[in-house]
Motif scaffolding. Structure first.
Motif, mmCIF file in Angstrom:
data_model
loop_
_atom_site.group_PDB
_atom_site.id
_atom_site.type_symbol
_atom_site.label_atom_id
_atom_site.label_comp_id
_atom_site.label_asym_id
_atom_site.label_seq_id
_atom_site.Cartn_x
_atom_site.Cartn_y
_atom_site.Cartn_z
ATOM 1 N N ALA A 130 0.816 -1.204 0.000
ATOM 2 C CA ALA A 130 0.000 0.000 0.000
ATOM 3 C C ALA A 130 0.855 1.262 0.000
ATOM 4 C CB ALA A 130 -0.927 -0.001 1.218
ATOM 5 N N ALA A 131 1.969 1.215 0.735
ATOM 6 C CA ALA A 131 2.832 2.397 0.835
ATOM 7 C C ALA A 131 3.427 2.768 -0.505
ATOM 8 C CB ALA A 131 3.938 2.153 1.854
ATOM 9 N N GLU A 132 3.612 1.792 -1.381
ATOM 10 C CA GLU A 132 4.158 2.109 -2.705
ATOM 11 C C GLU A 132 3.233 3.068 -3.436
ATOM 12 O OE1 GLU A 132 5.272 1.501 -6.988
ATOM 13 O OE2 GLU A 132 3.337 1.164 -6.001
ATOM 14 N N GLY A 133 1.914 2.906 -3.210
ATOM 15 C CA GLY A 133 0.953 3.820 -3.814
ATOM 16 C C GLY A 133 0.835 5.117 -3.035
ATOM 17 N N ILE A 134 0.967 5.011 -1.711
ATOM 18 C CA ILE A 134 0.829 6.202 -0.858
ATOM 19 C C ILE A 134 2.031 7.125 -0.974
ATOM 20 C CG2 ILE A 134 0.668 6.968 1.550
ATOM 21 C CD1 ILE A 134 -0.821 4.306 2.118
ATOM 22 N N LEU A 135 3.237 6.517 -1.130
ATOM 23 C CA LEU A 135 4.472 7.302 -1.131
ATOM 24 C C LEU A 135 4.976 7.659 -2.517
ATOM 25 C CD1 LEU A 135 6.413 5.247 1.569
ATOM 26 C CD2 LEU A 135 5.123 7.366 1.915
ATOM 27 N N GLY A 136 4.257 7.285 -3.542
ATOM 28 C CA GLY A 136 4.697 7.545 -4.899
ATOM 29 C C GLY A 136 4.894 9.023 -5.169
ATOM 30 N N PRO A 137 5.325 9.376 -6.387
ATOM 31 C CA PRO A 137 5.575 10.785 -6.718
ATOM 32 C C PRO A 137 4.395 11.668 -6.318
ATOM 33 C CG PRO A 137 6.287 9.367 -8.519
ATOM 34 C CD PRO A 137 5.587 8.480 -7.533
ATOM 35 N N GLY A 138 4.708 12.706 -5.519
ATOM 36 C CA GLY A 138 3.662 13.614 -5.051
ATOM 37 C C GLY A 138 2.880 13.088 -3.874
ATOM 38 N N GLY A 139 3.317 11.947 -3.310
ATOM 39 C CA GLY A 139 2.585 11.326 -2.226
ATOM 40 C C GLY A 139 2.969 11.859 -0.862
ATOM 41 N N VAL A 140 2.653 11.074 0.171
ATOM 42 C CA VAL A 140 2.851 11.464 1.562
ATOM 43 C C VAL A 140 4.327 11.498 1.909
ATOM 44 C CG1 VAL A 140 2.358 10.808 3.957
ATOM 45 C CG2 VAL A 140 0.603 10.523 2.190
ATOM 46 N N ASP A 141 4.732 12.462 2.751
ATOM 47 C CA ASP A 141 6.114 12.564 3.224
ATOM 48 C C ASP A 141 6.299 11.641 4.420
ATOM 49 O OD1 ASP A 141 8.225 14.002 5.180
ATOM 50 O OD2 ASP A 141 8.681 14.454 3.073
ATOM 51 N N LEU A 142 7.478 10.990 4.505
ATOM 52 C CA LEU A 142 7.730 10.024 5.569
ATOM 53 C C LEU A 142 7.687 10.671 6.943
ATOM 54 C CD1 LEU A 142 10.641 7.837 4.133
ATOM 55 C CD2 LEU A 142 8.189 7.392 4.095
ATOM 56 N N LYS A 143 8.034 11.973 7.025
ATOM 57 C CA LYS A 143 8.101 12.644 8.327
ATOM 58 C C LYS A 143 6.769 13.258 8.741
ATOM 59 C CE LYS A 143 13.004 13.767 7.767
ATOM 60 N NZ LYS A 143 14.016 14.849 7.710
ATOM 61 N N GLN A 144 5.787 13.120 7.864
ATOM 62 C CA GLN A 144 4.493 13.728 8.178
ATOM 63 C C GLN A 144 3.931 13.133 9.458
ATOM 64 O OE1 GLN A 144 1.769 14.048 4.912
ATOM 65 N NE2 GLN A 144 -0.017 13.853 6.233
ATOM 66 N N LYS A 145 3.369 13.994 10.284
ATOM 67 C CA LYS A 145 2.821 13.556 11.560
ATOM 68 C C LYS A 145 1.539 12.763 11.346
ATOM 69 C CE LYS A 145 1.395 15.287 16.106
ATOM 70 N NZ LYS A 145 1.229 16.482 16.968
ATOM 71 N N VAL A 146 1.552 11.533 11.859
ATOM 72 C CA VAL A 146 0.372 10.673 11.777
ATOM 73 C C VAL A 146 0.199 10.003 13.138
ATOM 74 C CG1 VAL A 146 -0.748 8.729 10.633
ATOM 75 C CG2 VAL A 146 0.763 10.235 9.331
ATOM 76 N N PRO A 147 -0.733 10.458 13.947
ATOM 77 C CA PRO A 147 -0.915 9.887 15.285
ATOM 78 C C PRO A 147 -1.301 8.413 15.239
ATOM 79 C CG PRO A 147 -2.063 11.986 15.066
ATOM 80 C CD PRO A 147 -1.644 11.587 13.679
ATOM 81 N N CYS A 148 -1.032 7.731 16.343
ATOM 82 C CA CYS A 148 -1.361 6.307 16.460
ATOM 83 C C CYS A 148 -2.264 6.114 17.680
ATOM 84 C CB CYS A 148 -0.086 5.475 16.611
ATOM 85 S SG CYS A 148 -0.377 3.693 16.760
ATOM 86 N N PRO A 149 -3.530 6.516 17.582
ATOM 87 C CA PRO A 149 -4.439 6.357 18.724
ATOM 88 C C PRO A 149 -4.836 4.895 18.921
ATOM 89 C CG PRO A 149 -5.654 7.134 16.814
ATOM 90 C CD PRO A 149 -4.209 7.111 16.408
ATOM 91 N N ALA A 150 -5.431 4.625 20.042
ATOM 92 C CA ALA A 150 -5.877 3.255 20.332
ATOM 93 C C ALA A 150 -7.093 2.885 19.498
ATOM 94 C CB ALA A 150 -6.194 3.107 21.818
ATOM 95 N N ASP A 151 -7.832 3.895 19.048
ATOM 96 C CA ASP A 151 -9.074 3.609 18.321
ATOM 97 C C ASP A 151 -9.277 4.676 17.253
ATOM 98 O OD1 ASP A 151 -12.075 3.624 17.803
ATOM 99 O OD2 ASP A 151 -11.913 1.931 19.176
ATOM 100 N N ASP A 186 9.439 2.365 -9.210
ATOM 101 C CA ASP A 186 9.974 3.729 -9.180
ATOM 102 C C ASP A 186 11.106 3.807 -8.157
ATOM 103 O OD1 ASP A 186 9.652 6.752 -9.722
ATOM 104 O OD2 ASP A 186 9.497 6.597 -7.525
ATOM 105 N N SER A 187 12.264 4.253 -8.591
ATOM 106 C CA SER A 187 13.455 4.234 -7.733
ATOM 107 C C SER A 187 13.283 5.111 -6.495
ATOM 108 C CB SER A 187 14.690 4.672 -8.522
ATOM 109 O OG SER A 187 14.515 5.985 -9.046
ATOM 110 N N GLY A 188 12.638 6.286 -6.653
ATOM 111 C CA GLY A 188 12.425 7.164 -5.510
ATOM 112 C C GLY A 188 11.511 6.524 -4.471
ATOM 113 N N THR A 189 10.465 5.886 -4.942
ATOM 114 C CA THR A 189 9.539 5.218 -4.026
ATOM 115 C C THR A 189 10.207 4.050 -3.328
ATOM 116 O OG1 THR A 189 7.697 5.854 -5.470
ATOM 117 C CG2 THR A 189 7.281 4.128 -3.843
ATOM 118 N N VAL A 190 11.018 3.302 -4.079
ATOM 119 C CA VAL A 190 11.732 2.157 -3.499
ATOM 120 C C VAL A 190 12.667 2.620 -2.388
ATOM 121 C CG1 VAL A 190 13.507 0.421 -3.973
ATOM 122 C CG2 VAL A 190 11.558 0.657 -5.515
ATOM 123 N N ALA A 191 13.334 3.728 -2.593
ATOM 124 C CA ALA A 191 14.233 4.257 -1.557
ATOM 125 C C ALA A 191 13.463 4.559 -0.272
ATOM 126 C CB ALA A 191 14.944 5.503 -2.065
#
Length: 630
Positions: free
Chosen positions: A386-407, A543-548
């Motif tokens: 799934a991340a290959e699609g999410i992180l592709g060109p123009g996708g989400v940044d790895l450092k973006q804040k994404v909380p991990c709540p219990a629910d 995609d080489s950038g996404t693979v990295a």
């Protein structure tokens, strides 16, 4: 098959009889030639003997014995010419003997001498009428020389099976006092057709051991007392064959002795000592692996039982061949050691650069049905895809804040995280490394349906690839809503096999997804294989950038995430782990996954346990052992 040969002979005869009978009439020798050959061909030996000058009982017995001694499915004749000189004549004819039991057709030319006896044409009888080299006091015999079963080999040419003792029950024909009774008792015990057993005795060289039925050690021990009751004429000989499978046992497959049931399944008569693959590659490549049999037709002296002449010979089949696999014995030993704990587990290892399968280890799980062809939800381990699609060109940044709540609820679908990461800043990388299902599910709103579907396709999920054995590439449902997308990212509605996830890890490691390979030769399994071969799909360059970015995430899974126990000395270990509980056939099942690689070995580990760290621990043990064995 033998039955088909007999039927075709009968059909052929319907056309031959009128041709031979209608064209000839006395006082020429044509009618005598016709009646003799037609009688011999149809088994009317009395009619044939009546057209000779020999003792009818002797001639009848000689013609009948010739067929029995050759174990002939049929004997046909073709008249080539007829010359008459006064009260003598000579007919030239072609003989075609179907030797049955998957053996060849024997053809030879012969002369039929005739002369007038009291105004009637008679065949001048001698054994040479049957074959030009057959003499008084001699008989035919069919000598077979079976070759052993071909091996299944690992990538270095080492056999992937060990020797096993088989027990051959048979006879020495010249010593058998009551062959009919012996075959009847053996039929009652084993179910092998009495007439076929008897034919093999009658057609074999009198002094040679003739195997009739083969038993493995377990079956032989069960029947030993009953075999002894058949009598002293039945002998037992031991024969070692490399048929016991080494690991991976389910992939290689077991080999068994021919039984009445398998004889029927194989579509034709087999001989004692033959073996049949009962599963795995042994079954898929049965025709290429099964031993071939050379055949000779010889004559024997009835008094001395010594061989007189070799009349014809045929080598065994030349298309039998070893099966060459991509399995590596050293890697396989490491896989076996790693899964040898207390929980049900499978481990699939593939080469990162080729997707060749190097090992399939298992404990209390089936290597083919579950490691290659199992259908399991991968949990958050599917976030690699799934991340290959999410992180592709123009996708989400790895450092973006994404909380991990219990629910968390996404599009009406509820997700719960049992243990939130401690001491880690909430980000895409952290959510990925710790398999936080609530964080990952929230990304469903940031990725399009097409991006998810195309990402799965690029990783071969649901692709049209196959192996000679049953395998499963995976399924991904249509992402028709945010809830559906979230469940796909969380790996809840997806189904994959451990093999398909090992290929995913190999694709991230190399930058290219490749279809799996298990066998490098022969090119295809038997036509009767359970799996029809399909052309392999082409490799897919990622995609080489996404693979990295994916490599960064998977390295974090080991260095700071839930896959830390997979770490091992040597090259860097990359990977993530996940745990998921789902309902399978009204039964709750808990699974633990690890998907990752070290060096040139990518693995997927699946364990059936509620311990989320179990699969990563197995992976770590595998990496350490494989490095030592290399």
């Amino acid at each position: 098959m033998r039955v088909k040969r007999v039927v075709s002979a009968g059909l052929s005869l319907a056309a031959v009889v009128p041709l031979l009978s209608a064209c000839f009439s006395e006082p020429s020798p044509h009618e005598a030639v016709s009646e003799f050959l037609v009688g011999w061909q149809t088994g009317d030996y009395s009619a044939a003997a009546g057209r000779t000058d020999g003792d009818p009982k002797v001639v009848r017995r000689a013609l009948e014995d010739a067929g029995l001694q050759l174990d002939a499915a049929s004997i046909r004749f073709a008249l080539k010419g007829l010359r008459t000189t006064g009260d003598a004549a000579d007919a030239k004819f072609r003989v075609e003997v179907d030797l049955g039991d998957n053996n060849p057709i024997w053809q030879y030319d012969n002369d039929l001498p005739l002369h007038l006896v009291d105004g009637t044409w008679k065949v001048r009888w001698s054994p040479s009428v049957i074959h030009p080299q057959l003499r008084e006091g001699q008989r035919f015999a069919v000598e077979v020389s079976p070759e052993g079963r071909q091996p299944i080999e690992d990538r270095n040419g080492d056999a992937l099976q060990t020797e096993e003792t088989l027990y051959l029950a048979g006879v020495y024909p010249a010593r058998v006092k009551d062959p009919v009774g012996l075959c009847e008792r053996l039929y009652q015990l084993t179910g092998f057709a009495q007439d076929r057993l008897l034919s093999r005795i009658r057609s074999a060289p009198p002094q040679d051991f003739v195997p009739l039925v083969t038993f493995n050690a377990r079956k032989y021990a069960q029947l030993l007392d009953r075999l002894d009751e058949i009598g002293p004429d039945l002998k037992i000989e031991k024969k070692s064959q490399p048929v016991a499978p080494a690991q991976p046992v389910d992939i290689i497959g077991k080999v068994g002795a021919i039984t009445p049931e398998t004889e029927q399944q194989l579509g034709g008569p087999q001989r004692a000592g033959d073996t049949v693959g009962q599963g795995g590659l042994q079954k898929a490549y049965q025709d290429q692996l099964t031993g071939s049999t050379g055949t000779k037709v010889i004559t024997y002296d009835l008094k001395t039982s010594e061989r007189v002449a070799e009349l014809a010979k045929w080598p065994g089949r030349t298309n039998t061949t070893p099966v060459e696999t991509t399995i590596d014995k050293g890697v396989q030993r490491s896989a076996d050691l790693a899964v040898s704990g207390t929980v049900p587990a499978v481990l699939v290892a593939v080469d990162t650069q080729t997707s060749e399968i190097r090992a399939v280890g298992s404990h209390e799980m089936h290597q083919e049905r579950e490691a290659l062809a199992g259908r399991f939800p991968p949990g958050t381990a599917f976030s690699i895809v799934a991340a290959e699609g999410i992180l592709g060109p123009g996708g989400v940044d790895l450092k973006q804040k994404v909380p991990c709540p219990a629910d968390r609820t996404v599009g009406g679908a509820r997700f719960q995280q049992t243990a939130s990461p401690v001491g880690t800043a909430p980000s895409v990388t952290a959510g990925f490394a710790h398999g936080c299902v609530t964080a990952l599910a929230s990304l469903a709103r940031r990725v399009g349906a097409n991006a998810l579907t195309q990402s799965a396709t690029r990783f071969g999920i649901g692709g049209d690839w196959s192996l000679p054995l049953r395998s499963f590439s995976g399924t991904v449902p249509e992402p028709t809503s945010d809830a559906a997308k979230a469940k796909i990212i969380a790996g809840q509605t997806v189904r994959v096999s451990p093999l398909s996830m090992a290929l995913v890890a190999g694709a991230v490691a190399s930058g290219t997804w490749r279809p799996p390979t298990l066998v490098t030769a022969p090119a295809a399994p038997d036509l009767t294989s359970d799996v029809a071969p399909v052309p392999p799909p082409r490799p897919v360059q990622l995609d080489s950038g996404t693979v990295a970015k994916l490599r960064t995430l998977m390295r974090a899974g080991v260095t700071s995430g839930t896959a830390a126990t997979a770490n091992a000395p040597g090259d860097k270990v990359y990977g993530i782990s996940s745990a998921i509980t789902y309902t399978d056939k009204k039964r709750a099942r808990s699974l633990s996954w690890f998907v990752g690689w070290q060096g040139d070995l990518a693995v997927a580990v699946l364990t059936e346990t509620n311990d989320p760290a179990a699969s990563a621990q197995i992976a770590g043990q595998f990496f350490r052992s494989a490095r030592t064995a290399a």
